[in-house]
Design a protein around this motif. Structure first.
Motif, PDB file in Angstrom:
ATOM      1  N   PHE A 119     -11.198  12.833   4.319  1.00 14.00           N
ATOM      2  CA  PHE A 119     -11.165  11.488   4.874  1.00 14.00           C
ATOM      3  C   PHE A 119     -10.691  11.474   6.324  1.00 14.00           C
ATOM      4  CE2 PHE A 119     -12.263  10.067   0.809  1.00 14.00           C
ATOM      5  CZ  PHE A 119     -12.751   8.796   0.966  1.00 14.00           C
ATOM      6  N   LEU A 173      -3.388   3.510   6.035  1.00 14.77           N
ATOM      7  CA  LEU A 173      -2.912   3.285   4.675  1.00 14.77           C
ATOM      8  C   LEU A 173      -4.013   2.704   3.790  1.00 14.77           C
ATOM      9  CD1 LEU A 173       0.688   1.888   5.038  1.00 14.77           C
ATOM     10  CD2 LEU A 173      -0.015   3.909   3.769  1.00 14.77           C
ATOM     11  N   ALA A 174      -4.832   1.860   4.385  1.00 10.51           N
ATOM     12  CA  ALA A 174      -5.869   1.201   3.603  1.00 10.51           C
ATOM     13  C   ALA A 174      -6.933   2.181   3.131  1.00 10.51           C
ATOM     14  CB  ALA A 174      -6.516   0.082   4.405  1.00 10.51           C
ATOM     15  N   VAL A 175      -6.997   3.348   3.742  1.00  9.55           N
ATOM     16  CA  VAL A 175      -8.007   4.317   3.325  1.00  9.55           C
ATOM     17  C   VAL A 175      -7.436   5.304   2.307  1.00  9.55           C
ATOM     18  CG1 VAL A 175      -9.581   6.109   4.122  1.00  9.55           C
ATOM     19  CG2 VAL A 175      -9.258   4.072   5.486  1.00  9.55           C
ATOM     20  N   VAL A 176      -6.103   5.464   2.319  1.00  6.33           N
ATOM     21  CA  VAL A 176      -5.488   6.477   1.460  1.00  6.33           C
ATOM     22  C   VAL A 176      -5.851   6.341  -0.031  1.00  6.33           C
ATOM     23  CG1 VAL A 176      -3.282   7.342   0.610  1.00  6.33           C
ATOM     24  CG2 VAL A 176      -3.648   7.078   3.047  1.00  6.33           C
ATOM     25  N   PRO A 177      -5.767   5.131  -0.629  1.00  6.57           N
ATOM     26  CA  PRO A 177      -6.094   5.051  -2.055  1.00  6.57           C
ATOM     27  C   PRO A 177      -7.510   5.538  -2.348  1.00  6.57           C
ATOM     28  CG  PRO A 177      -5.107   3.003  -1.315  1.00  6.57           C
ATOM     29  CD  PRO A 177      -5.352   3.828  -0.095  1.00  6.57           C
ATOM     30  N   TRP A 178      -8.383   5.311  -1.398  1.00  5.71           N
ATOM     31  CA  TRP A 178      -9.763   5.721  -1.525  1.00  5.71           C
ATOM     32  C   TRP A 178      -9.871   7.248  -1.550  1.00  5.71           C
ATOM     33  CZ3 TRP A 178     -13.810   3.325   2.319  1.00  5.71           C
ATOM     34  CH2 TRP A 178     -15.084   3.427   1.759  1.00  5.71           C
ATOM     35  N   ALA A 179      -8.995   7.877  -0.785  1.00  9.88           N
ATOM     36  CA  ALA A 179      -9.072   9.325  -0.639  1.00  9.88           C
ATOM     37  C   ALA A 179      -8.374  10.057  -1.788  1.00  9.88           C
ATOM     38  CB  ALA A 179      -8.453   9.747   0.691  1.00  9.88           C
ATOM     39  N   MET A 180      -7.641   9.330  -2.623  1.00  8.64           N
ATOM     40  CA  MET A 180      -6.890  10.021  -3.672  1.00  8.64           C
ATOM     41  C   MET A 180      -7.726  10.199  -4.932  1.00  8.64           C
ATOM     42  SD  MET A 180      -3.239   8.154  -3.275  1.00  8.64           S
ATOM     43  CE  MET A 180      -2.310   9.176  -4.396  1.00  8.64           C
ATOM     44  N   PRO A 181      -7.538  11.335  -5.615  1.00  5.01           N
ATOM     45  CA  PRO A 181      -8.221  11.501  -6.899  1.00  5.01           C
ATOM     46  C   PRO A 181      -7.730  10.420  -7.865  1.00  5.01           C
ATOM     47  CG  PRO A 181      -7.206  13.560  -6.178  1.00  5.01           C
ATOM     48  CD  PRO A 181      -6.722  12.489  -5.254  1.00  5.01           C
ATOM     49  N   PRO A 182      -8.623   9.783  -8.619  1.00  2.00           N
ATOM     50  CA  PRO A 182      -8.224   8.714  -9.528  1.00  2.00           C
ATOM     51  C   PRO A 182      -7.095   9.147 -10.475  1.00  2.00           C
ATOM     52  CG  PRO A 182     -10.604   8.906  -9.457  1.00  2.00           C
ATOM     53  CD  PRO A 182     -10.072  10.003  -8.611  1.00  2.00           C
ATOM     54  N   THR A 225      -4.145  16.212  -3.860  1.00  2.25           N
ATOM     55  CA  THR A 225      -4.756  15.207  -2.988  1.00  2.25           C
ATOM     56  C   THR A 225      -5.163  15.777  -1.631  1.00  2.25           C
ATOM     57  OG1 THR A 225      -3.261  13.654  -4.050  1.00  2.25           O
ATOM     58  CG2 THR A 225      -4.400  12.855  -2.140  1.00  2.25           C
ATOM     59  N   GLN A 234     -11.781  -0.034  -0.296  1.00  3.52           N
ATOM     60  CA  GLN A 234     -13.217  -0.013  -0.118  1.00  3.52           C
ATOM     61  C   GLN A 234     -13.737  -1.404   0.235  1.00  3.52           C
ATOM     62  OE1 GLN A 234     -15.157   1.700  -3.463  1.00  3.52           O
ATOM     63  NE2 GLN A 234     -16.953   2.224  -2.253  1.00  3.52           N
ATOM     64  N   MET A 236      -8.967  -2.026  -3.466  1.00  3.45           N
ATOM     65  CA  MET A 236      -8.874  -2.860  -2.274  1.00  3.45           C
ATOM     66  C   MET A 236      -9.406  -2.183  -0.996  1.00  3.45           C
ATOM     67  SD  MET A 236      -5.522  -4.944  -1.143  1.00  3.45           S
ATOM     68  CE  MET A 236      -4.845  -3.813   0.014  1.00  3.45           C
ATOM     69  N   LEU A 278       0.821  -1.215   0.000  1.00  6.18           N
ATOM     70  CA  LEU A 278       0.000   0.000   0.000  1.00  6.18           C
ATOM     71  C   LEU A 278       0.853   1.264   0.000  1.00  6.18           C
ATOM     72  CD1 LEU A 278      -2.791  -1.065   2.507  1.00  6.18           C
ATOM     73  CD2 LEU A 278      -3.137  -0.441   0.124  1.00  6.18           C
ATOM     74  N   ASN A 317     -12.298  15.985  -7.553  1.00  5.17           N
ATOM     75  CA  ASN A 317     -11.614  14.827  -8.117  1.00  5.17           C
ATOM     76  C   ASN A 317     -12.112  14.422  -9.497  1.00  5.17           C
ATOM     77  OD1 ASN A 317     -10.226  14.665  -5.750  1.00  5.17           O
ATOM     78  ND2 ASN A 317     -11.230  12.819  -4.995  1.00  5.17           N
ATOM     79  N   TRP A 365      -4.861  -2.257  -6.286  1.00  2.00           N
ATOM     80  CA  TRP A 365      -4.399  -1.285  -5.285  1.00  2.00           C
ATOM     81  C   TRP A 365      -5.479  -0.243  -5.020  1.00  2.00           C
ATOM     82  CZ3 TRP A 365      -3.364   3.901  -4.538  1.00  2.00           C
ATOM     83  CH2 TRP A 365      -2.453   4.221  -3.511  1.00  2.00           C
TER      84      TRP A 365
END
Lengths: 272, 304
Positions: A254, B125-134, A247, B184, B182, A17, A203, B179
């Motif tokens: 969040f 860390l597991a929430v970060v990808p969710w919070a990032m703009p695609p 970001t 969500q 995951m 991650l 976003n 990545w």
């Protein structure tokens, strides 16, 4: 130790991650000279913040960030303004409309976008809204609305109707009851919905890609994608820096809703 | 539905606030109207119009005569090798991402549900990808995969242009898909795990059941409704994926990562075939409805 396998697995997850994030940060801190060298390393040899100021210096990026900000502010406020009364109606008057609205929330999450975006583009073209920020605001409002509505009506439902009635009995008019009793209790929900709508708009990439084709009106996600030009690697540092800065709003959002996320209340809430 | 119909109705609760049903109804519509208008005008309307467009020869050009062509677009779609290839790529992508995402998320959720140290780090860390703009996720991975300035080649000691390689591009974007999605799935599964009643575990503990037995006999069956729900949704989201892959490869090299929605986007906004691209949308709407229908049907069957 019995738990060793668990810790090994957890470590593997943390590495998987974290490593792209660390690389993004590392790239953002490297000098153009170092970027051009072969065999890149994890730790920048001479860490620099110059990329961040360079990114700000780029006319395109600053303008795009400002446009994104304007679009996101207008979209989120308009979304909340028009979904608040509707959410109240949905929560207080149970009816068929309710179920239809929930159904629409689901449909709007899963439908192939192409089916909507072509006719939407044609409609906006007729209204002379293609290549304009108001056009994008209209679209963002429309597509954030179903989820915002769903979120808000949950918050309204959490306010017991008895409170409202009690205030009315005490002699307050219906409107005053709403303003003085319901509104303060709804405030956290309104803020959460506002933030959610803001992030969705900030976003958003796909609708912006179709609606804004002129580089002079592009929002931040579009400009970031166009950023790496023919100069290649030299511009990767500022690109990484700008990506990190883009970001920040989502991270704030969040961080605020973290606790609710953990309890799983927001499960399935934000589309990936 | 049936439950409310058979229950004896309480004496006129609807008129509690006075004014009668019709006034309440009018009030409700007035409150709903501001939200209803934009949704009808800019999404329900266009959606129906889009279905109509699918049966025409509409092009992007303005003020051009559009004629109804019946099922012509369907025939063309079925005979289009590019469509089938993107359909195949879409299936490979969506199935692999959904399955890998699920397995990875299940493992992580199980770990997070234990009382381990550093659990907090993994949680954040597991929430970060969710919070990032695609778009930022796409760009970040482009930096990782970059042939010269990327860390992957330098770590593996290879000299590969990952995203431009005919056989490696699709696996490379699948990793990014896993990545990205995951977190969500992990959050949903974790919530599911936490709602499994503790008594169930205590009951088998008496029997001396091992960890695996507990997992197979209790955790998995208890989680099943959640698993079915999240994997169906993930599949649908993945097959509709666009932005992430557009940023990473734009469908290249040579169409090796051209997912269905990238194909549709190109047909519509590059080659300007609005009618044909709409038919593609209709085809995928049918796929999505089939998956969700299957899910709902199973749910109903289980509820009985």
């Amino acid at each position: 130790m019995k738990r060793l396998p668990s810790y090994a697995a957890l470590l593997a997850y943390i590495v998987f991650l974290a490593f792209p994030l660390v690389w993004l940060l590392s790239t953002a801190l490297k000098t153009p000279q170092e970027m051009a060298q072969l065999d890149p390393t994890w730790i920048p040899r001479e860490p620099t913040l110059a990329n961040f100021s360079d990114a700000f210096g780029e006319q395109d990026l600053t303008g795009a960030a400002l446009r994104s900000l304007v679009v996101a502010i207008f979209s989120s406020f308009i979304t909340v303004l028009i979904s608040l009364p509707a959410a109240y109606a949905m929560a207080r008057y149970r009816s068929l409309v309710n179920r239809v609205a929930i159904g629409w929330v689901l449909v709007s999450q899963v439908f192939p976008f192409i089916l909507i975006i072509i006719p939407l583009f044609m409609v906006l073209r007729e209204l002379e809204l293609v290549n304009t920020l108001p056009g994008l605001v209209v679209v963002h409002v429309t597509f954030t609305l179903p989820f915002a509505l769903w979120m808000l009506q949950g918050y309204v439902r959490a306010v017991p109707p008895e409170l409202e009635e009690a205030a009315s009995v005490d002699g307050a008019g219906r409107l005053r009851a709403l303003v003085s009793v319901v509104a303060p209790l709804l405030a956290p929900g309104v803020v959460a919905t506002l933030l959610f709508s803001f992030i969705s708009s900030w976003n958003e990439f796909l609708f912006a890609l179709v609606i804004l084709q002129d580089p002079d009106v592009m929002t931040l996600p579009l400009t970031l994608v166009r950023f790496t030009g023919p100069e290649g690697v030299a511009r990767l540092g500022p690109l990484a820096a700008a990506s990190l800065m883009a970001t920040i709003p989502s991270l704030i959002f969040f961080a605020i809703i973290q606790r609710r996320l953990r309890s799983g209340l927001m499960a399935g809430a934000v589309k990936g | 539905m049936t439950a409310t119909a058979t229950r004896p109705s309480p004496p006129k609760p609807r008129t509690r606030r006075g004014g009668g049903g019709s006034r309440r109804n009018r009030e409700m519509w007035v409150l709903m109207l501001p939200a209803l208008v934009p949704v009808l005008l800019f999404s329900v309307g266009p959606l129906l119009y889009g279905v109509g467009l699918a049966f025409t020869d509409a092009r992007a050009t303005r003020n051009r005569d559009v004629s109804f062509t019946g099922l012509e677009n369907v025939y063309e779609l079925f005979g289009d090798a590019d469509f089938w290839s993107s359909f195949k790529i879409g299936l490979i992508w969506s199935v692999s991402v959904t399955v890998l995402q699920f397995l990875a998320a299940l493992g992580l959720a199980l770990l997070l549900n234990q009382n381990l140290r550093f659990r907090g780090v993994a949680r954040v860390l597991a929430v970060v990808p969710w919070a990032m703009p695609p778009v930022v996720i796409g760009l970040m991975w482009k930096l990782v995969y970059h042939p010269d300035a990327g860390i992957l080649n330098s770590m593996l000691g290879t000299d590969v242009n990952w995203l431009a390689d005919f056989s490696l591009a699709l696996p490379a974007i699948i990793v990014v898909g896993v990545w990205t999605g995951m977190p969500q799935t992990t959050v949903v599964l974790l919530a599911g795990l936490q709602s499994v009643p503790k008594e169930l575990y205590e009951a088998v503990e008496v029997d001396g059941a091992g960890r695996w037995r507990r997992f197979w006999n209790i955790t998995l069956p208890q989680l099943r409704p959640v698993i079915v729900a999240i994997t169906s949704l993930d599949f649908v989201w993945n097959i509709n994926q666009f932005g992430l892959v557009y940023v990473l490869t734009a469908g290249g090299p040579g169409g090796q990562t051209r997912l269905p929605m990238l194909f549709a986007y190109e047909e519509a906004f590059r080659y300007r075939f609005f009618g044909y691209a709409s038919m593609l949308g209709v085809a995928f709407a049918i796929v999505v409805l089939a998956v969700l229908g299957l899910y709902l049907w199973r749910q109903m069957k289980e509820a009985k």
